[in-house]
Motif scaffolding. Sequence first.
Motif, mmCIF file in Angstrom:
data_model
loop_
_atom_site.group_PDB
_atom_site.id
_atom_site.type_symbol
_atom_site.label_atom_id
_atom_site.label_comp_id
_atom_site.label_asym_id
_atom_site.label_seq_id
_atom_site.Cartn_x
_atom_site.Cartn_y
_atom_site.Cartn_z
ATOM 1 N N UNK A 1 0.980 -1.278 -0.081
ATOM 2 C CA UNK A 1 0.010 -0.019 -0.119
ATOM 3 C C UNK A 1 1.011 1.269 0.126
ATOM 4 N N UNK A 2 0.627 2.098 -0.731
ATOM 5 C CA UNK A 2 1.425 3.492 -0.997
ATOM 6 C C UNK A 2 0.599 4.720 -0.495
ATOM 7 N N UNK A 3 0.939 5.624 0.416
ATOM 8 C CA UNK A 3 0.511 7.025 0.560
ATOM 9 C C UNK A 3 1.584 8.122 0.252
ATOM 10 N N UNK A 4 0.986 9.012 -0.880
ATOM 11 C CA UNK A 4 1.821 9.833 -1.493
ATOM 12 C C UNK A 4 1.353 11.288 -1.038
ATOM 13 N N UNK A 5 2.390 12.180 -0.202
ATOM 14 C CA UNK A 5 2.145 13.465 0.132
ATOM 15 C C UNK A 5 2.736 14.024 -1.141
ATOM 16 N N UNK A 6 1.813 14.753 -1.935
ATOM 17 C CA UNK A 6 2.160 15.560 -3.070
ATOM 18 C C UNK A 6 2.160 17.070 -3.023
ATOM 19 N N UNK B 1 1.215 20.622 -2.714
ATOM 20 C CA UNK B 1 0.069 21.233 -3.130
ATOM 21 C C UNK B 1 -0.190 21.777 -4.445
ATOM 22 N N UNK B 2 0.819 22.862 -4.808
ATOM 23 C CA UNK B 2 0.945 23.302 -6.000
ATOM 24 C C UNK B 2 0.825 22.533 -7.307
ATOM 25 N N UNK B 3 1.640 21.339 -7.152
ATOM 26 C CA UNK B 3 1.760 20.393 -8.119
ATOM 27 C C UNK B 3 0.362 19.353 -8.405
ATOM 28 N N UNK B 4 -0.145 19.232 -7.105
ATOM 29 C CA UNK B 4 -1.442 18.398 -6.960
ATOM 30 C C UNK B 4 -2.310 19.074 -7.754
ATOM 31 N N UNK B 5 -2.212 20.628 -7.641
ATOM 32 C CA UNK B 5 -3.426 21.289 -8.290
ATOM 33 C C UNK B 5 -3.111 21.586 -9.873
ATOM 34 N N UNK B 6 -1.777 21.613 -10.025
ATOM 35 C CA UNK B 6 -1.294 21.858 -11.429
ATOM 36 C C UNK B 6 -1.048 20.512 -12.400
ATOM 37 N N UNK B 7 -0.923 19.338 -11.711
ATOM 38 C CA UNK B 7 -0.626 18.132 -12.422
ATOM 39 C C UNK B 7 -1.510 16.924 -12.403
ATOM 40 N N UNK B 8 -3.054 17.217 -12.533
ATOM 41 C CA UNK B 8 -3.733 16.207 -12.158
ATOM 42 C C UNK B 8 -3.628 14.865 -12.703
ATOM 43 N N UNK C 1 -3.262 9.380 -2.921
ATOM 44 C CA UNK C 1 -2.504 10.818 -3.050
ATOM 45 C C UNK C 1 -3.262 11.926 -2.256
ATOM 46 N N UNK C 2 -2.455 12.817 -1.370
ATOM 47 C CA UNK C 2 -3.180 13.909 -0.775
ATOM 48 C C UNK C 2 -2.286 15.126 -0.986
ATOM 49 N N UNK C 3 -2.867 16.334 -1.121
ATOM 50 C CA UNK C 3 -2.119 17.352 -1.290
ATOM 51 C C UNK C 3 -1.377 17.758 0.019
ATOM 52 N N UNK C 4 0.002 18.348 -0.010
ATOM 53 C CA UNK C 4 0.407 18.586 1.103
ATOM 54 C C UNK C 4 0.894 19.879 1.205
ATOM 55 N N UNK C 5 0.887 21.006 2.109
ATOM 56 C CA UNK C 5 0.494 20.322 3.542
ATOM 57 C C UNK C 5 -1.013 19.718 3.559
ATOM 58 N N UNK C 6 -1.163 18.687 4.299
ATOM 59 C CA UNK C 6 -2.422 18.000 4.576
ATOM 60 C C UNK C 6 -2.817 18.003 6.027
ATOM 61 N N UNK D 1 -2.898 28.890 3.070
ATOM 62 C CA UNK D 1 -2.602 28.963 1.526
ATOM 63 C C UNK D 1 -1.186 28.523 0.959
ATOM 64 N N UNK D 2 -0.421 27.721 1.929
ATOM 65 C CA UNK D 2 0.880 27.304 1.743
ATOM 66 C C UNK D 2 0.829 26.664 0.455
ATOM 67 N N UNK D 3 1.697 26.881 -0.744
ATOM 68 C CA UNK D 3 1.604 26.227 -1.778
ATOM 69 C C UNK D 3 2.198 24.909 -1.470
ATOM 70 N N UNK D 4 2.978 24.574 -0.436
ATOM 71 C CA UNK D 4 3.747 23.044 -0.073
ATOM 72 C C UNK D 4 5.238 23.420 -0.690
ATOM 73 N N UNK D 5 5.959 22.558 -0.353
ATOM 74 C CA UNK D 5 7.228 22.286 -0.928
ATOM 75 C C UNK D 5 7.781 20.768 -0.563
ATOM 76 N N UNK D 6 8.956 20.427 -1.004
ATOM 77 C CA UNK D 6 9.135 19.376 -1.226
ATOM 78 C C UNK D 6 9.634 18.983 0.587
#
Length: 451
Positions: free
Chosen positions: A154-159, A161-168, A181-186, A201-206
């Motif tokens: 099983x795999x959970x991916x924290x993606x 957020x800005x990429x989660x929104x831009x790269x469906x 897959x969940x957008x990060x920060x989650x 509204x943090x865009x997130x980061x790696x």
Amino acid sequence: MTDTKIVLPESEIPRHWYNLAADLPFPLPPVLHPGTGQPIGPADLAPLFPMSLILQEVSTDRWIEIPEEVRDIYRLWRPSPLYRAHRWEKALDTPAKIYYKYEGVSPAGSHKPNTAVPQAYYNKQAGTRRLSTETGAGQWGSALAFACSLFDIELKVYMVKVSYQQKPYRRALMETWGAKVVPSPSPDTNAGRAILAATPDSPGSLGIAISEAVEDAATREDTKYSLGSVLNHVMLHQTIIGQETKRQMEIAGYYPDVIIGCVGGGSNFAGFAFPFVGDKVTQGNQTRIIAVEPLAAPSLTKGLYAYDFGDTAGMTPLVKMHTLGHSFIPAPIHAGGLRYHGMAPMVSALYDHDLIEAIAVPQTAVFNAAVRFARTEGILPAPESAHAIRGAEIEALRCKESGESKVIVFNLSGHGHFDLGAYDAYFAGKLQDYEYPEEEVRRAQADLPKV
Ligand SMILES: *Cc1c(COP(=O)(O)O)cnc(C)c1O
């Protein structure tokens, strides 16, 4: 043009990974505990990784055998082809001979499955039922989702957020292979909730996504963590790229004068270059080995060589690396990938010891080179890989000036079929060059952990 594509038979998939640590003429700085600042041992990493991978992380054996089950999966796309860029050479009007190794032929479209598969394999062997990880643009998440699907993990991916929104579509690819897959920060972790409370509204980061994935694994008995770059065992797994390239260049009849790769966390560059760095160290070759990074996230050329955390929340061990500081948030206008704040400790140490060079390039020149390349060689490169293309172009144009016919070999780490939004922005004139400010580097210095 008989040498356009050099293909090896499956029997020439390497049987071992090459561990550069065995040949380094200097010791690597120890990894330190985030709380005590003392060197850590294998047991400290056991909550996060299976012991087989921890032992690879600290190994100084030169050759580490690739399990037959892993080689069997590698057969799906390996050995990957090496091309001679005849048409691009002509377009550049250069006397240089340019070759490129193409890692975009893997199921996920990049070099990343080279390590995702063994990581999933060793976790399966150790009884791991679930993995957590982070992903930026989605390349690593999709590679690990593919590998986990093969081993029924099983795999959970924290993606981010800005990429989660831009790269469906990258998300859909991960979901196709069965990942959650969940957008990060989650809101799913303490680290994510703290960031959301402070910056809704943090865009997130790696760095933030790594904090979440590490926390997930550290707080669950059934879960381990997996990282797609930076760590020694990841560099190790990728060395099949450089080993195959060496063999293919033997067939081509040349030893490279210049080796070029793009760097984010450093893994495709390391995998491609380390076998050649080994030659340089043990045989004294004069090969130039060049890492190409974005001007917007220039950890090698502008970052500090210092102990820092791998994540934003400060949960990972401290490693000595070139870093922009663990609080680094990439500029939103930067479309070219390679956004991590740090750099693999081994790549950082090689740079510090002048065994490799580094250059930072602006993104419009990168996309310009990518388009010229696509129009002559056909392959649409990932924006990350296009940094290596730009690096090769600079060297090829230098050869044009000097009249030297050097042999330039670069790694084309992946295709850009999921990155057409960035190409679109480039064609619409929306991409600007952005140079990471010197003041920011100095500011980050104040945030570095004191060791
Ligand atoms: C992830 C990625 C990179 C950057 O990561 P490294 O660890 O520096 O290799 C480069 N190219 C592609 C295609 C990628 O997916």
